[in-house]
Scaffold this active site. Sequence first.
Site, PDB file in Angstrom:
ATOM      1  N   ASN A   1      60.622  53.251  64.674  1.00 20.98           N
ATOM      2  CA  ASN A   1      61.839  53.659  65.370  1.00 20.98           C
ATOM      3  C   ASN A   1      62.754  52.448  65.541  1.00 20.98           C
ATOM      4  OD1 ASN A   1      63.790  54.808  66.991  1.00 20.98           O
ATOM      5  ND2 ASN A   1      62.477  55.085  68.768  1.00 20.98           N
TER       6      ASN A   1
ATOM      7  N   LYS B   1      65.673  52.446  66.708  1.00 27.07           N
ATOM      8  CA  LYS B   1      66.529  52.646  67.883  1.00 27.07           C
ATOM      9  C   LYS B   1      67.977  52.293  67.530  1.00 27.07           C
ATOM     10  CE  LYS B   1      62.641  52.095  70.979  1.00 27.07           C
ATOM     11  NZ  LYS B   1      62.146  51.613  72.287  1.00 27.07           N
TER      12      LYS B   1
ATOM     13  N   HIS C   1      62.074  61.282  72.896  1.00 25.23           N
ATOM     14  CA  HIS C   1      61.734  59.902  73.239  1.00 25.23           C
ATOM     15  C   HIS C   1      62.102  59.633  74.691  1.00 25.23           C
ATOM     16  CE1 HIS C   1      61.842  55.505  73.253  1.00 25.23           C
ATOM     17  NE2 HIS C   1      61.049  55.554  72.197  1.00 25.23           N
TER      18      HIS C   1
ATOM     19  N   GLU D   1      63.595  57.342  76.113  1.00 22.69           N
ATOM     20  CA  GLU D   1      64.973  56.886  76.336  1.00 22.69           C
ATOM     21  C   GLU D   1      65.944  58.061  76.339  1.00 22.69           C
ATOM     22  OE1 GLU D   1      65.045  53.990  73.246  1.00 22.69           O
ATOM     23  OE2 GLU D   1      63.610  52.734  74.342  1.00 22.69           O
TER      24      GLU D   1
ATOM     25  N   GLU E   1      53.731  57.969  74.320  1.00 26.30           N
ATOM     26  CA  GLU E   1      54.344  56.681  74.599  1.00 26.30           C
ATOM     27  C   GLU E   1      54.458  56.483  76.107  1.00 26.30           C
ATOM     28  OE1 GLU E   1      57.049  55.321  71.050  1.00 26.30           O
ATOM     29  OE2 GLU E   1      58.101  56.757  72.286  1.00 26.30           O
TER      30      GLU E   1
ATOM     31  N   GLY F   1      58.698  48.632  74.967  1.00 27.68           N
ATOM     32  CA  GLY F   1      59.606  47.495  74.970  1.00 27.68           C
ATOM     33  C   GLY F   1      59.311  46.454  76.028  1.00 27.68           C
TER      34      GLY F   1
ATOM     35  N   SER G   1      54.867  49.018  72.515  1.00 23.10           N
ATOM     36  CA  SER G   1      54.608  47.602  72.224  1.00 23.10           C
ATOM     37  C   SER G   1      53.460  47.395  71.244  1.00 23.10           C
ATOM     38  CB  SER G   1      54.350  46.825  73.529  1.00 23.10           C
ATOM     39  OG  SER G   1      55.468  46.894  74.393  1.00 23.10           O
TER      40      SER G   1
END
Length: 254
Positions: free
Chosen positions: A11, A13, A95, A97, A167, A173, A213
């Site tokens: 991904n 992003k 996701h 986010e 996730e 991140g 990560s």
Amino acid sequence: MSARRPVVGGNFKCNGDFAFIKTHTEVLKTIPKNNVEVYVAPSAIHLKTLADNLKGTHIEVAAQNVYYEKPGAWTGELNVEMLLDCGLKTVIIGHSERRRIMGETNEQSAKKAARAISLGMTVAFCIGETLEERNAGKVDEVNFAQLEALRAVLKEADWKNVIIAYEPVWSIGTGVVASPEQAQEVHASIRKWLGEKVSKAVADATRIQYGGSVNAANCAALGKCPDIDGFLVGGASLKPEFVQIVTTLGDVKK
């Protein structure tokens, strides 16, 4: 070992420019053609360019998001038909986010997945809990609620087009990685839920990726877990390290 084919997604992003896409294409082309299925998801503006660059390779290009309506007056959105027109077969949906920052609800994520699947696409459906939710003992509650929204809009046969990406939000991140034991525990719970709420056949066949990560140093230990079928990689997918992650997983899952 499991009969489920390992799968690694990258991904990108909201990163990269056309110069990066050009150079990174050459990196991606060095990924060995082994037993691992690989897809990479650049920003929307780079989808067609990367798809053209990787044409004829074993690496698929996926979208990071899609809208749940048919073509129409939806300013700023991309519909499933547009993704198919670019030759795409896979889309990441839900996701954290999208959920936590853009405010996407469980039901909206599920509607997006259902529409993409109805037109033949494969969906990498993301779920995960925050640190506060984990500390409150709500890991299963949160993940199962996100999955239940998806179950409500799918038929059993549709699940063949679903990859679940677990996730943990607290790990995305941040450099903080769930231990193999923590990740395996949640993956096993997800598979148990699938067996109880959908069917044993779906539970046995559905691939569950871990994201958060993931890098070349920790992917082997995570990949050895029986219910972890691959990874959804963030930052490391922008680096040559991504090649090593795919190669390592292939070796672990032989």
